[in-house]
Design an enzyme around this catalytic site. Sequence first.
Site, PDB file in Angstrom:
ATOM      1  N   GLU A 256      -5.477  -8.873   1.007  1.00 49.46           N
ATOM      2  CA  GLU A 256      -6.110  -8.463   2.259  1.00 49.46           C
ATOM      3  C   GLU A 256      -7.589  -8.245   2.028  1.00 49.46           C
ATOM      4  OE1 GLU A 256      -4.658  -5.213   4.684  1.00 49.46           O
ATOM      5  OE2 GLU A 256      -2.585  -5.583   4.055  1.00 49.46           O
TER       6      GLU A 256
ATOM      7  N   GLU B  20       0.810  -1.226   0.000  1.00 51.84           N
ATOM      8  CA  GLU B  20       0.000   0.000   0.000  1.00 51.84           C
ATOM      9  C   GLU B  20       0.840   1.273   0.000  1.00 51.84           C
ATOM     10  OE1 GLU B  20      -3.146  -0.058   2.890  1.00 51.84           O
ATOM     11  OE2 GLU B  20      -4.063  -1.860   2.045  1.00 51.84           O
TER      12      GLU B  20
END
Length: 310
Positions: A236, A130
């Site tokens: 995720e 991220e």
Amino acid sequence: MRFSTLAGLAAVAGSASAAIQGFNTGAFFLDQSAKKQVDFAYEFRRAQNLPNTSGWTSTRLYTMIQWGTASDVIEAIPAAIETKTSLLLGLWTSGSSQAITNEITALKAAINTYGTAFTDLVVGISVGSEDLYRDSKPDEIGIGPATLIDYISQVRNAIAGTPLEGKPVGHVDTYDSFLNGTNSAVIDAIDWLGFDGYPYWESNNANSIGDAHERFWEGYNKTLALSKGKPVWVTETGWPVSGPTQNQAVANAENAQIYWQDIACNLVAQNINIFWYTLQESQMGQAAIDFGLFPAGDLFQVEPYFNLAC
């Protein structure tokens, strides 16, 4: 379990063989104390022996470095060897250029120390997590696409000529980060894309548990469509059992079970690689927002928050 028409594109990401099923695991507990080999091994064994489900034999790491050290190898590595747990390796890249240098040092040390007992367990390598998302936020620390591509190249050079050469190298980010055209060059530099999708956090959209199915597959299929034919792994996702309401998203065990049965069971059935967030979030204390399948306590003594059967 239901299959959405939105999942049509997703089918191409599957394969005839069983997909990877695993959990994300951090390097430290909620109280910031480092996880040791015995802790990782205990966690991995619990994942392999979940009630009413099976096949959860992999784990995703965020870093190669043991918490609290500069570049020592994370003790999850010998724990994985001990428990025969396959690994999606992670190298943390945000912060400073020293971060990737330390990560590569630990990666090389793991190869030299544990050899093929380690490298045979590796299913992939994620360079960063991220970072593009955080780079787009004024109050976050991330890295831009050019820097990330350089780091990906450094990792490929580091594993060249080692037993890890040829392992698929990817990057994990939010789907809107991959959708950003300025980041498209990253896709050219990797072998697979890691999709992080949390309908719970999509507070600008309809995000009740009833909308979660559509939100998840919408994001996944958008990522798949721009992946240039490369695999998309779900790295995720999850739904919290406790925490504040986000727009229409209510955190409780009932909704977490609905999300597990609809999303986790669906992904497994479609042979899409999945790393769920997470097995246990609250260990030494209670997380403010708890995505764990298990509450605080001894993992082999406490029961999951809900029935994990599909």
